[in-house]
Design a protein around this motif. Structure first.
Motif, PDB file in Angstrom:
ATOM      1  N   TYR A 283       4.264   1.378  -0.459  1.00 12.45           N
ATOM      2  CA  TYR A 283       3.455   0.176  -0.448  1.00 12.45           C
ATOM      3  C   TYR A 283       2.870  -0.069   0.840  1.00 12.45           C
ATOM      4  N   TYR A 286      -0.023   2.627   1.422  1.00 14.21           N
ATOM      5  CA  TYR A 286      -1.025   2.242   1.010  1.00 14.21           C
ATOM      6  C   TYR A 286      -1.882   1.009   1.545  1.00 14.21           C
ATOM      7  N   THR A 287      -1.177   0.151   1.811  1.00 14.05           N
ATOM      8  CA  THR A 287      -1.794  -1.256   2.264  1.00 14.05           C
ATOM      9  C   THR A 287      -2.235  -0.998   3.789  1.00 14.05           C
TER      10      THR A 287
END
Length: 315
Positions: A283, A286-287
């Motif tokens: 996560y 991706y961020t």
């Protein structure tokens, strides 16, 4: 121990809160040289009022009792020599920067014994100067990493902030509180910045809550592996200053203004820690790359219409 002189390195949103609170309380100066010094000498507009702290070069600030560092993360390594110039044997340094590693970086340059671990929670915006609500601002949290927790340094800082309007408290769990704020920044700042919407998005969208939860799980797993017990943090560290649903936190403010953000200090730092600890961080990865791509977009990397126009003109 008494704090009589204070220098502020970084007169943005956080620095403005310090200037607002300590104006006329102590001998106060902001650090600036060259063009920056000239701008600062024109004053700082804070909540529609002009403030005129003294403007000091690092040499002129040498030996102050307290140095407050309130910079953007991307500028920190460029000013370490200035910090070394300012600090002498008795100077206390408080870093009110976001993230969890600014104190480590500063400590390597000047010695960790100078640092008073600290954090600040303030919801401010740049709009005709800097604006914040003094009443709803949580303020500054600080403390020693080990006993005695009510040290002479802690008492001196408490005396400094008393009757200034600055909200503050000392904590026996300052490392956990810094990480608790870090969790807020990662989970609340970053998904919102990608979406480009106010913080109400977490309340109104199950999809935003899902992304927020993924970021939170990765951060808490890393904290646990590092021996940081986030449950020890005071309950106030699990929330930010009260804001409306339309509020845009610092990362989105940076993107709105086409500035580079502090994503390296948030997801970038977690990715690095995850690799060191062999903890997956999909996560955050991706961020990180999504916000980096948004920065590239703001820089004009994807202005293909202009490229097409140039190609048409060359034919």
């Amino acid at each position: 121990m008494e704090i009589k002189t204070v220098a502020v390195l970084g007169a943005g949103a956080v620095g403005s809160y310090i200037i607002w609170g300590l104006d006329k309380k102590v001998k106060l100066g902001v650090i600036g040289e060259g063009e920056r010094a000239k701008r600062l000498q024109k004053g700082c507009l804070i909540n529609d009022q002009m403030y005129y702290p003294e403007v000091w070069s690092p040499i002129e600030a040498h030996g102050v009792d307290l140095l407050i560092v309130s910079l953007k993360y991307c500028t920190l390594k460029d000013v370490l020599k200035s910090i070394q110039t300012i600090v002498d044997d008795h100077t206390i340094v408080m870093s009110l920067m976001n993230g969890v590693d600014s104190e480590e970086i500063i400590g390597e340059a000047i010695g960790k014994e100078h640092l008073m671990p600290s954090l600040i929670k303030i919801a401010s915006r740049k709009e005709n100067g800097y604006r914040f609500d003094p009443e709803t601002t949580i303020g500054i949290v600080f403390g020693e990493l080990q006993a005695p927790y009510q040290s002479k340094r802690v008492q001196a800082i408490e005396s400094l902030f008393e009757n200034t309007g600055i909200h503050f408290r000392a904590s026996e769990y300052i490392q956990e509180e810094i990480w608790s704020k870090f969790r807020l920044n990662v989970c609340n700042n970053l998904p919102q910045a990608i979406l480009g919407a106010g913080v109400g998005c977490y309340r109104d969208s199950e999809h935003m809550k899902f992304i927020q939860g993924g970021l939170r799980h990765e951060l808490e797993t890393i904290a646990h592996a590092k021996g940081i017990d986030l449950s020890k943090a005071d309950s106030s560290s699990s929330r930010g200053s009260a804001v409306p649903a339309s509020a845009r936190y610092s990362t989105l403010q940076d993107l709105d203004a086409k500035r580079h953000s502090e994503i390296d200090m948030f997801s970038g730092a977690l990715i690095k820690m995850g690799k060191e600890l062999h903890i997956p961080t999909p996560y955050n990865e991706y961020t990180y790359h999504m916000i980096k791509a948004l920065e590239e977009k703001n820089d004009g990397l994807f202005d293909y219409d202009q490229e097409n126009q140039r190609n048409m003109c060359s034919k």
